[in-house]
Design an enzyme around this catalytic site. Structure first.
Site, short mmCIF file in Angstrom:
data_model
loop_
_atom_site.label_atom_id
_atom_site.label_comp_id
_atom_site.label_asym_id
_atom_site.label_seq_id
_atom_site.Cartn_x
_atom_site.Cartn_y
_atom_site.Cartn_z
CD GLU A 255 -2.95 -0.85 3.15
OE1 GLU A 255 -2.56 -0.29 3.29
OE2 GLU A 255 -4.46 -1.20 2.03
CG ASP B 129 -7.80 -5.69 5.46
OD1 ASP B 129 -7.20 -5.82 6.40
OD2 ASP B 129 -7.76 -4.64 4.88
CD GLU C 68 -9.84 -0.66 8.16
OE1 GLU C 68 -9.01 -1.78 8.61
OE2 GLU C 68 -9.98 -0.68 6.92
C1 GCV Z 1 -2.45 0.37 8.35
C2 GCV Z 1 -5.94 -1.75 5.26
C3 GCV Z 1 -6.52 -1.20 6.21
C4 GCV Z 1 -5.65 0.13 5.63
C5 GCV Z 1 -4.04 -0.65 6.53
C6 GCV Z 1 -3.59 -1.46 5.99
C7 GCV Z 1 -2.33 -2.29 6.35
O1 GCV Z 1 -6.06 -1.83 3.92
O2 GCV Z 1 -7.45 -0.49 5.42
O3 GCV Z 1 -5.11 1.09 6.51
O4 GCV Z 1 -3.03 0.38 6.88
O5 GCV Z 1 -4.89 -2.68 6.19
O6 GCV Z 1 -2.76 -3.65 7.28
O7 GCV Z 1 -1.17 -2.02 7.07
#
Ligand code: GCV
Length: 721
Positions: free
Chosen positions: A308, A382, A410
C-alpha cells in the site's frame, strides 16, 4: 420550612442514587465495585485480612498498590501488614526472592516460567492462607489481577489451586496512531498519546492503559502506525517514546516502534535505503544503538514494507528477507526483534489478491534471521467479517509466524456496532491447517508447538482512543479484553471470556449476564449475515469502509473494488478460487484444499469465498442460493432486532448511562443492518432477476437511493483508501 428541607434532602438522596449508578465506562473491567453479596463479602474479608507482601521493585509495588486498591474498594478492607501469619486469612504474595513461603513451592515455580504464577490455598498450624507466587514481579502482578478477578466475579477463594502461564510469548497491541493524534481506522476519538506534551506530562490515562493491559496479560505495545512516519525515530520523538516506556515498564509492558524503511533517506540524509548498502546498514546500527540509550529494554521494530505504498526492500530489488534481516542484525545484540508484516499486495494486479502474501513469503521460508517473526493477518484479504484462515499458517515451518488480528472494527461497523470478536478470533485459532496431519491448528502454529519455535507472538490492532470509555462502544472494551485473554490462552472459550468480562464490567446479576452473553455470542454471526453472508467479502463503501458498496467498481485498482470480489453476474455469484479458477485453494494442505475445492464440501459460510455459484443452485437447506442469500440477510436484521429487544429488558439492571448508550447504538446498528440488507439484495437482484418474496419486509427505497447514500468524513480515514 421543615417540609422544604425534607424535600431537598430527599432530592439530594435521589441525585446521589442516580449519580452512584452513572458509569462512563472509563474504569473498563477494573471497576472494583463493592461486593454486594453479604455472605461472599464476609467470606472474602476473612480470607485476606492480613497481608505479607514485601514489594521491593516497581512491578511488585504496582502489584501491591493494585491489590490494596481493589480490596479497599470491593471489601472496604485494608489488610494488616504482618511478617508472619498470626491468624487464618493471610495473603502472601511474592517471588522466591522476596518470600520464603513462595520459595518453598519449587515444583510450581518450575512449571510457570517467567510470566506465570500460582495461587494456592494452604493450611498450616491450623491457619489458612492464600499464596500468590511467581518467578518474577510480572508474574506476581498477573496473579494479583487474577485474585482480584475472582473477587470481582463472585468466585470462591477456598481451596485455590491455580497454575497459569501464557501460551504465547509476545502479546502485543498495535496502535495505528499517527503523530498528529489521528488514528488510522480508529473510531474512539483521537490517539491517547499526547506527543506534544511528552515527555514531561504523563497523562494518568497512560497508567490506566498499562494497568488494563497488564490485567489481561498484554506485555508489549507498538505505539505508532505501520503506515509509518520516519520522524518517530528522531531524537525528539525517541525521548517522548522513552517516557512512555518508563511508564509502562512497571506493568511488564515493553515498547516497540514501527520503522519506516526509507528512514535513512528521509531523516538520515542518505541517497538510498537499500538494505544491502553498507552505509544504510551503518545508519540503522547507529539508530538502534541510540534507541537503546533511551529505552534499554526496547522490544524492536514492526515493519510494513512494499505494501500500500510503503517503501521496502523491493524498491531496491531486494526481498523481504533482505530487509528484515538487515534490521534483525542490528537489533540482535540487544535481544530486539523484527516483526515483519506479510500484508502485501503491491504488484500491479495479481490474478487473485488472496494469493499474493503466500506467493511472496513462502519461498522465503528458512531465510529469515532467528530474531525475525513474520506477522500474518488472520485471513488473506483484510480483516473481513469472515475469512478462511490465512494459507501461510502452516506453510512456513522454519519461520516463526505471529498472528495479527484487528480489534478495531474497520469492517465491522466501527464503534457503532456491537460485535463481540472472540468467536472470530477463535474461528481462526481453531482452524486445522493439516500442516503436520490432523490437529495442526493455527493456534499450534502461532504458539510454537507445531514446529518448536520459541519466539512466538500475537498482535491486535488496537481499538483504543481518547473517548472517555476508551473504545467508543461500551462493548468494544470486550474485544480488547477478549484479545488479551486469548493471547494468554488461545484455548479459552468465547463464552467463558464474555462471562468474566460482563461480570467485571457490569454486574454479577445472572438475569443480566445470561441474556447479554447470548447477544454477544451471536453478534458476530449477526453482522456477517447482514453484511457479507455465505463467504461474500470486501463489499463495503469506498474509503471509510462503513456502509455497503457492493456496486463499487472503480477504485484505482481492481482489487480495491467490490465487484472484483463478489463477481456477481447473470449466472451466479462468488469468486472461483477452486482449481478451475484462481486456484487459491492450492495454497492449503491437501485435506483443506480438497474440502474447499468442491462446492459440495466447502463449508456453507465460505461458499462464495471459493466458488462462483449459480443463483439456482440447491443449497443443503433445499432452498436456491438466491433464497438462501435473501434469508441470511433477513436473519441478520432480525437478529439485530432481537438484540434490541433483549437489551431493552435490561433496563434497571445496570447503570442508566451505559444502558442508554448501548440502546442508542443498537438503533444505529439496526438502521445500518437494514441498509446493508436492502442495498445488497437490490443490487444482486439486478443479476439474479429473482424476487424478494411477498411476506418479507420489502425494501423501503430503490437501488438508486441506496447507491446515493454517502458516508462522508468517516472517522479513521485521514486520506487513506
Ligand atoms: C494501516 C487495510 C486498512 C489500512 C491499513 C492496512 C494494513 O488496508 O484499510 O488502513 O493500513 O490494512 O493493515 O496495513
Amino acid at each position: 420550612m421543615r417540609r422544604k428541607i425534607c424535600y431537598v434532602i430527599a432530592l439530594l438522596g435521589l441525585l446521589h442514587l442516580v449519580q452512584a449508578k452513572a458509569d462512563n465506562g472509563y474504569r473498563l473491567w477494573l471497576r472494583y465495585e463493592r461486593v454486594t453479596d453479604n455472605a461472599l463479602y464476609n467470606n472474602y474479608r476473612q480470607s485476606v485480612k492480613q497481608l505479607i507482601f514485601p514489594a521491593n521493585s516497581p512491578t511488585l509495588k504496582a502489584a501491591k498498590a493494585e491489590l490494596q486498591t481493589g480490596l479497599l474498594q470491593m471489601l472496604n478492607l485494608q489488610p494488616a501488614e504482618v511478617s508472619s501469619a498470626t491468624t487464618s486469612g493471610t495473603l502472601v504474595a511474592g517471588t522466591a526472592l522476596t518470600s520464603k513461603t513462595v520459595a518453598g513451592y519449587q515444583a510450581q515455580l518450575k512449571a510457570i516460567g517467567d510470566e506465570g504464577y500460582f495461587i494456592k490455598s494452604v493450611a498450616a498450624n491450623g491457619k489458612s492462607s492464600i499464596i500468590i507466587g511467581a518467578n518474577t514481579g510480572k508474574g506476581v502482578l498477573y496473579g494479583v489481577f487474577n485474585l482480584l478477578k475472582l473477587i470481582q466475579t463472585n468466585g470462591s477463594l477456598q481451596q485455590l489451586n491455580v497454575i497459569e502461564s501464557p501460551k504465547i510469548k509476545l502479546r502485543l497491541l498495535n496502535h495505528w496512531d499517527n503523530l498528529d493524534r489521528t488514528v488510522e481506522r480508529g473510531y474512539a476519538g483521537s490517539s491517547i498519546w499526547k506527543w506534544h506534551k511528552l515527555p514531561q506530562y504523563i497523562d494518568p490515562r497512560y497508567i490506566d492503559y498499562a494497568r488494563a493491559n497488564a490485567s489481561i496479560g498484554i506485555n508489549g505495545t507498538v505505539v505508532n502506525n505501520v503506515n509509518a512516519n520516519a520522524l518517530s525515530l528522531t531524537k525528539d520523538y525517541l525521548i517522548k517514546v522513552a517516557a512512555l516506556a518508563n511508564t509502562f515498564r512497571p506493568y511488564g509492558i515493553k515498547l516497540y516502534l514501527t520503522a519506516r524503511f526509507s528512514a535513512p533517506v528521509e531523516i538520515g540524509g542518505l541517497k538510498t535505503a537499500d538494505p544491502l548498502d553498507a552505509g544504510v546498514q551503518k545508519w540503522w546500527k547507529d539508530k538502534v544503538d541510540e534507541i537503546y540509550t533511551y529505552i534499554p529494554d526496547f522490544g524492536g521494530f514492526l515493519v510494513k514494507a512494499n505494501s500500500e505504498g510503503q517503501p521496502g526492500p523491493q524498491t531496491y530489488g531486494r526481498n523481504h528477507a533482505d530487509g528484515a534481516n538487515m534490521l534483525a542484525d542490528v537489533l540482535k545484540p540487544y535481544n530486539g526483534i523484527v516483526m515483519w508484516r506479510a500484508f502485501v499486495y503491491d504488484d500491479k494486479v495479481p490474478d487473485d489478491r488472496a494469493k499474493q502474501a503466500y506467493n511472496e513469503f513462502k519461498p522465503l521460508d528458512g531465510q529469515f534471521k532467528s530474531n525475525v517473526i513474520v506477522q500474518v493477518k488472520n485471513g488473506a484479504i483484510d480483516f473481513q467479517p469472515r475469512e478462511p484462515f490465512h494459507p501461510l499458517f502452516g506453510a512456513m515451518p522454519k519461520t516463526p509466524l505471529a498472528m495479527e488480528y484487528q480489534i478495531t472494527q474497520e469492517y465491522l461497523g466501527f464503534s457503532n456496532y456491537l460485535v463481540y470478536l472472540a468467536p472470530l478470533f477463535k474461528e481462526t485459532l481453531d482452524s486445522d491447517t493439516y500442516a503436520k496431519g490432523k490437529g495442526s491448528t493455527v493456534a499450534k502454529v502461532i504458539d510454537g508447538q507445531l514446529e518448536g519455535h520459541s519466539l512466538t507472538a500475537i498482535a491486535g490492532v488496537s481499538n483504543i482512543g481518547s473517548d472517555v470509555n476508551w473504545t467508543g462502544h461500551p462493548f468494544g472494551q470486550a474485544n480488547w479484553y477478549a484479545y488479551g485473554r486469548l493471547a494468554w490462552n488461545p484455548n479459552l472459550s468465547s463464552d467463558a471470556i464474555a462471562d468474566e468480562w460482563l461480570r467485571m464490567t457490569f454486574t454479577n446479576d445472572a438475569s443480566f449476564i445470561n441474556p447479554v452473553k447470548q447477544i454477544m455470542l451471536n453478534s458476530r454471526e449477526t453482522a456477517v449475515n447482514f453484511m457479507t453472508p455465505l463467504g461474500l467479502h470486501h463489499m463495503m463503501s469506498m474509503g471509510g469502509h462503513y456502509g455497503p458498496g457492493p456496486w463499487v467498481s472503480n477504485a484505482g485498482r481492481p482489487d480495491w473494488t467490490s465487484v472484483y470480489y463478489h463477481k456477481a453476474d447473470s449466472a451466479g455469484i462468488g469468486f472461483n478460487r477452486s482449481s478451475t479458477g484462481s486456484n487459491a485453494v492450492a495454497q492449503y494442505y491437501p485435506e483443506v484444499r480438497n474440502r474447499f475445492d468442491k462446492i459440495e464440501t466447502t463449508p456453507q459460510e465460505l461458499l462464495l469465498w471459493f466458488h462462483h455459484v449459480s443463483w439456482n443452485y440447491t443449497m443443503p437447506s433445499g432452498k436456491t442460493l438466491w433464497m438462501e442469500l435473501v434469508d441470511h440477510y433477513y436473519a441478520g436484521v432480525d437478529s439485530v432486532r432481537s438484540m434490541q429487544k433483549t437489551w431493552n429488558l435490561m433496563h434497571g439492571k445496570i447503570d442508566n448511562s451505559r444502558f442508554e448508550e448501548v440502546k442508542q447504538l443498537l438503533q444505529i446498528q439496526e438502521q445500518s443492518a437494514v441498509t446493508w440488507r436492502n442495498s445488497c439484495l437490490l443490487y444482486f437482484q439486478t443479476f439474479s432477476k429473482q424476487p424478494i418474496l411477498a411476506g418479507y419486509e420489502q425494501p423501503d427505497h430503490d437501488l438508486a437511493y441506496y447507491k446515493n447514500i454517502q458516508y462522508l468524513f468517516a472517522p479513521g480515514t485521514h486520506g487513506v483508501q
